[in-house]
Design a protein around this motif. Structure first.
Motif, PDB file in Angstrom:
ATOM      1  N   SER A  49       0.835  -1.209   0.000  1.00 43.04           N
ATOM      2  CA  SER A  49       0.000   0.000   0.000  1.00 43.04           C
ATOM      3  C   SER A  49       0.863   1.251   0.000  1.00 43.04           C
ATOM      4  O   SER A  49       0.615   2.196  -0.766  1.00 43.04           O
ATOM      5  N   ARG A  50       1.870   1.274   0.857  1.00 43.71           N
ATOM      6  CA  ARG A  50       2.744   2.447   0.937  1.00 43.71           C
ATOM      7  C   ARG A  50       3.513   2.629  -0.372  1.00 43.71           C
ATOM      8  O   ARG A  50       3.706   3.756  -0.840  1.00 43.71           O
ATOM      9  N   THR A  51       3.912   1.529  -0.959  1.00 46.98           N
ATOM     10  CA  THR A  51       4.619   1.602  -2.239  1.00 46.98           C
ATOM     11  C   THR A  51       3.728   2.213  -3.313  1.00 46.98           C
ATOM     12  O   THR A  51       4.156   3.090  -4.072  1.00 46.98           O
ATOM     13  N   ALA A  52       2.483   1.770  -3.387  1.00 48.84           N
ATOM     14  CA  ALA A  52       1.552   2.307  -4.385  1.00 48.84           C
ATOM     15  C   ALA A  52       1.308   3.795  -4.153  1.00 48.84           C
ATOM     16  O   ALA A  52       1.293   4.589  -5.103  1.00 48.84           O
ATOM     17  N   GLU A  53       1.153   4.189  -2.900  1.00 44.04           N
ATOM     18  CA  GLU A  53       0.897   5.593  -2.586  1.00 44.04           C
ATOM     19  C   GLU A  53       2.064   6.490  -2.995  1.00 44.04           C
ATOM     20  O   GLU A  53       1.860   7.633  -3.418  1.00 44.04           O
ATOM     21  N   ARG A  54       3.275   5.960  -2.891  1.00 41.82           N
ATOM     22  CA  ARG A  54       4.459   6.759  -3.216  1.00 41.82           C
ATOM     23  C   ARG A  54       4.462   7.213  -4.660  1.00 41.82           C
ATOM     24  O   ARG A  54       5.051   8.250  -4.996  1.00 41.82           O
ATOM     25  N   ILE A  55       3.818   6.458  -5.536  1.00 40.46           N
ATOM     26  CA  ILE A  55       3.808   6.848  -6.949  1.00 40.46           C
ATOM     27  C   ILE A  55       2.394   7.167  -7.426  1.00 40.46           C
ATOM     28  O   ILE A  55       2.112   7.168  -8.630  1.00 40.46           O
ATOM     29  N   GLY A  56       1.497   7.452  -6.469  1.00 38.93           N
ATOM     30  CA  GLY A  56       0.175   7.942  -6.819  1.00 38.93           C
ATOM     31  C   GLY A  56      -0.795   6.910  -7.338  1.00 38.93           C
ATOM     32  O   GLY A  56      -1.703   7.241  -8.115  1.00 38.93           O
ATOM     33  N   LEU A  57      -0.652   5.666  -6.908  1.00 36.72           N
ATOM     34  CA  LEU A  57      -1.572   4.616  -7.314  1.00 36.72           C
ATOM     35  C   LEU A  57      -2.251   4.007  -6.095  1.00 36.72           C
ATOM     36  O   LEU A  57      -1.790   4.173  -4.967  1.00 36.72           O
ATOM     37  N   THR A  58      -3.320   3.285  -6.331  1.00 38.44           N
ATOM     38  CA  THR A  58      -3.987   2.574  -5.252  1.00 38.44           C
ATOM     39  C   THR A  58      -3.359   1.200  -5.074  1.00 38.44           C
ATOM     40  O   THR A  58      -2.673   0.696  -5.964  1.00 38.44           O
ATOM     41  N   LYS A  59      -3.628   0.583  -3.923  1.00 39.22           N
ATOM     42  CA  LYS A  59      -3.137  -0.773  -3.715  1.00 39.22           C
ATOM     43  C   LYS A  59      -3.750  -1.728  -4.735  1.00 39.22           C
ATOM     44  O   LYS A  59      -3.102  -2.684  -5.185  1.00 39.22           O
ATOM     45  N   GLY A  60      -4.980  -1.441  -5.141  1.00 39.78           N
ATOM     46  CA  GLY A  60      -5.622  -2.277  -6.153  1.00 39.78           C
ATOM     47  C   GLY A  60      -4.875  -2.246  -7.470  1.00 39.78           C
ATOM     48  O   GLY A  60      -4.705  -3.274  -8.126  1.00 39.78           O
ATOM     49  N   ALA A  61      -4.414  -1.050  -7.840  1.00 39.34           N
ATOM     50  CA  ALA A  61      -3.640  -0.929  -9.074  1.00 39.34           C
ATOM     51  C   ALA A  61      -2.331  -1.708  -8.962  1.00 39.34           C
ATOM     52  O   ALA A  61      -1.889  -2.361  -9.917  1.00 39.34           O
ATOM     53  N   PHE A  62      -1.712  -1.635  -7.785  1.00 41.04           N
ATOM     54  CA  PHE A  62      -0.475  -2.378  -7.557  1.00 41.04           C
ATOM     55  C   PHE A  62      -0.746  -3.874  -7.668  1.00 41.04           C
ATOM     56  O   PHE A  62       0.017  -4.613  -8.310  1.00 41.04           O
ATOM     57  N   SER A  63      -1.843  -4.314  -7.058  1.00 39.89           N
ATOM     58  CA  SER A  63      -2.149  -5.748  -7.015  1.00 39.89           C
ATOM     59  C   SER A  63      -2.459  -6.325  -8.391  1.00 39.89           C
ATOM     60  O   SER A  63      -2.307  -7.534  -8.602  1.00 39.89           O
ATOM     61  N   ARG A  64      -2.895  -5.481  -9.306  1.00 35.28           N
ATOM     62  CA  ARG A  64      -3.142  -5.994 -10.659  1.00 35.28           C
ATOM     63  C   ARG A  64      -1.834  -6.441 -11.317  1.00 35.28           C
ATOM     64  O   ARG A  64      -1.833  -7.357 -12.151  1.00 35.28           O
ATOM     65  N   HIS A  65      -0.740  -5.800 -10.957  1.00 32.95           N
ATOM     66  CA  HIS A  65       0.555  -6.169 -11.515  1.00 32.95           C
ATOM     67  C   HIS A  65       1.270  -7.212 -10.657  1.00 32.95           C
ATOM     68  O   HIS A  65       1.913  -8.115 -11.183  1.00 32.95           O
TER      69      HIS A  65
END
Length: 209
Positions: free
Chosen positions: A33-49
């Motif tokens: 979650s923190r990683t996604a926030e650092r680049i302006g994305l949601t955790k959901g967007a991160f989880s898709r990848h």
């Protein structure tokens, strides 16, 4: 940019951000979650990848492994007439990648983390061995380099040596560039490389050029 290229660019950006998170906090404390926030994305967007941390580990290791051929080519280009120097240059290239490339640095940390199954990070160790094996084998076969042990044993010794360097580099009061040079020279002498001081000096000059 087409959708496929955009998705690849986002994945690459996420991978670097996640690697930086792992380098800063360690694998266990790293937060998707923190990683996604650092680049302006949601955790959901991160989880898709990267649906899970296990998927992230696999991606980081795979990306670091892809650096291997480039490191080997650079070493061979730097010393086309001296394979043993190319081998030491490759050690320098791996060390430089660890210092400057967050994905490579994260891969090294993951490879040393006992919480991760060694089989999942083994490709990184094998890549490092492959990078060192090619010039060391050529040094023996083509230049008559007088090793005191079989090439494969020398390769594994150098992998262990390099792994120790990378894990010790953060202890700057106890381990610095001068000791690293001294230990490399001692290792080369130990496996039978003649004129190890001259070999290392030549490589350091080229690395600094």
């Amino acid at each position: 940019m087409n959708p496929g290229a955009a998705a690849d660019a986002t994945r690459a950006k996420l991978l670097v951000a996640a690697a930086e998170e792992i380098v800063a906090r360690g694998y266990t404390a790293a937060s998707l979650s923190r990683t996604a926030e650092r680049i302006g994305l949601t955790k959901g967007a991160f989880s898709r990848h990267f649906p899970t941390k296990d998927d992230l580990v696999e991606a980081i290791i795979a990306e670091a492994v892809r650096r291997g051929p480039g490191i080997l080519r650079a070493a061979q280009d730097a010393f086309p007439a001296s394979s043993i120097r190319a081998c030491i240059f490759a050690i320098g290239g791996i060390s430089a990648a660890w210092r400057t490339d967050p994905v490579f640095a994260a891969a090294v940390l993951l490879a040393q983390d006992p919480a991760i199954d060694a089989r999942r990070v083994l490709p990184l160790r094998r890549m490092v061995a492959d990078v060192l094996r090619a010039p060391l084998t050529a040094a023996v076969r083509e230049e008559g380099c007088p090793l005191v042990c079989p090439v494969e044993e020398a390769v594994q010794f150098l992998v262990v040596l390099l792994t120790g360097f990378l894990s010790s580099a953060r202890f700057t009061e106890d381990f610095g560039p001068q000791r690293e040079l001294l230990f490399v020279q001692a290792a080369l002498t130990g496996i039978g490389i003649p004129d190890s001081g001259e070999v290392v000096a030549d490589v350091i000059r080229r690395l600094g050029a």
